[in-house]
Design an enzyme around this catalytic site. Structure first.
Site, PDB file in Angstrom:
ATOM      1  N   LEU A 148       0.876  -1.173   0.000  1.00 51.59           N
ATOM      2  CA  LEU A 148       0.000   0.000   0.000  1.00 51.59           C
ATOM      3  C   LEU A 148       0.912   1.220   0.000  1.00 51.59           C
ATOM      4  CD1 LEU A 148      -2.875  -0.554   2.639  1.00 51.59           C
ATOM      5  CD2 LEU A 148      -3.018  -0.790   0.158  1.00 51.59           C
ATOM      6  N   ASP A 149       0.505   2.289  -0.678  1.00 49.06           N
ATOM      7  CA  ASP A 149       1.263   3.533  -0.611  1.00 49.06           C
ATOM      8  C   ASP A 149       1.349   4.008   0.835  1.00 49.06           C
ATOM      9  OD1 ASP A 149       1.587   3.596  -3.354  1.00 49.06           O
ATOM     10  OD2 ASP A 149      -0.181   4.854  -3.676  1.00 49.06           O
ATOM     11  N   ARG A 150       2.390   4.762   1.135  1.00 50.97           N
ATOM     12  CA  ARG A 150       2.593   5.242   2.512  1.00 50.97           C
ATOM     13  C   ARG A 150       1.370   5.998   3.027  1.00 50.97           C
ATOM     14  NH1 ARG A 150       4.164   9.896   4.944  1.00 50.97           N
ATOM     15  NH2 ARG A 150       4.451  10.938   2.932  1.00 50.97           N
ATOM     16  N   ARG A 254      -5.883   6.312  -8.025  1.00 53.63           N
ATOM     17  CA  ARG A 254      -5.575   7.743  -7.995  1.00 53.63           C
ATOM     18  C   ARG A 254      -5.540   8.342  -9.401  1.00 53.63           C
ATOM     19  NH1 ARG A 254      -0.200   7.725  -4.587  1.00 53.63           N
ATOM     20  NH2 ARG A 254      -0.340  10.001  -4.903  1.00 53.63           N
TER      21      ARG A 254
END
Length: 347
Positions: A148-150, A254
């Protein structure tokens, strides 16, 4: 996951050759889905912001496995443990909470807080999900099976045995995992449900680690969206969406919301200004930009995941509730203050 010999070798190597003052050792354990990759390609995935030529130099100077230095072309294998030694820098603070959603002999499912990286990167080495897992539960307790992205919060699935890690790796690569995300976007979509089908390619002119929509070089990518709630805040329209990614590209939700005209609230990479991310990385994003972004992180949350249990084969489902910054934003609560602007080097 690794066997006892791998774990003890890494511990004894660290004790025999501790990092000198001013340097840090970043530990890595190769996941099953990277079997056979070149070391430079593996670390390129883990240290996405680092230019390839700089990464090759770091590998030649400071990557060690069983006290042997490795080459950029060295093939990696599942469970391979090595250390990357690099100059120490002041590390940004990250969350330390790690709520456990589910645990058995095969799985550990966590609700990752926003702001916590999963793996060590060029900027983070101690404040990561992997580091916290090892500190609290021991070296071989569990390994994350996906990313997962930060800034993305929500569900992270970890394997607790070598076989579990191997099976989970195959599941995520084969797309036999159903994922659902919750997102807060700008604007009011006219339809209650809509689909974005747009091919994604890696890299943009401004940001190397970003992605772009490219009908020629892009890979097929498709996301379904469902509007759960439309609301207005400070005179501006917003919506809470449930997102169903049918493919698993980097930054897929996104970039698909961006191209649909409904960017994520707080998205510095695919939001209102393509220059935000560079200035954010250098701690120089101006207060006006933070006001425009509205939230200090992009509003994306991994809310539900469904897959066959690696031990029993029975389908299991896990959910993580809507985080408080989402509910506060929807309810119209006061926004958090903008971070201070700093001068000087990068984050």
């Amino acid at each position: 996951m690794r066997g006892d010999e791998d774990a003890s070798a890494e511990v004894s190597a660290s004790e025999k050759d501790p990092a000198p003052e001013g340097f840090v050792d970043i530990p890595f354990v190769v996941e099953p889905n990277y079997a056979g990759w070149r070391l430079e390609d593996y670390l390129g995935q883990k240290l996405r912001r680092m230019p390839r030529e700089r990464l090759a130099g770091i590998i030649l100077r400071g990557v060690r496995c069983d006290e042997q230095r490795l080459k950029p072309s060295t093939p990696v294998y599942p469970g391979m443990a090595f250390r990357l030694r690099r100059p120490g820098t002041e590390e940004p603070e990250t969350p330390t909470a790690l709520p456990v959603v589910f645990q058995d002999d095969w799985l550990l499912v966590l609700d990752k807080p926003a702001g916590l990286p999963i793996h060590p990167t060029a900027r983070y080495h101690k404040g990561t999900l992997v580091s916290i897992l090892r500190e609290r539960f021991g070296e071989r307790f569990a390994e994350p099976a996906h990313r997962l992205d930060r800034e993305t919060s929500g569900l992270v699935v970890c394997g607790r045995t070598t076989e579990s890690c191997r099976m989970l790796g195959r599941l995520f690569v084969s797309r036999d995992v159903h994922k659902e995300y919750l997102a807060v976007c700008e604007g009011h979509p006219s339809e209650d449900s809509f689909v974005v089908d747009a091919p994604i390619a890696e890299g943009t002119e401004l940001i190397r680690i970003a992605v772009r929509i490219d009908p020629v070089e892009g890979k097929p990518s498709r996301t379904r969206f469902q509007v759960l709630q439309r609301f207005t805040r400070d005179g501006a329209p917003f919506a809470l969406l449930r997102c169903f990614p049918e493919t698993g590209r980097q930054h897929q939700i996104r970039i698909h919301l961006h191209v649909a005209g409904f960017p994520l609230v707080g998205d510095k990479m695919y939001g209102p200004d393509p220059g935000y991310f560079d200035r954010f990385s250098k701690h120089s994003l101006e207060p006006e930009a933070w006001t425009r972004l509205r939230l200090p992180r992009h509003a994306l949350h991994a809310a539900r995941i469904v897959f066959p249990h690696p031990g029993t084969g029975v389908e299991v489902a896990f959910e993580a509730p809507l985080p408080s910054d989402f509910t506060d934003f929807i309810a119209g609560a006061s926004l958090p203050p903008a971070p201070p602007v700093k001068s000087g080097g990068e984050v």
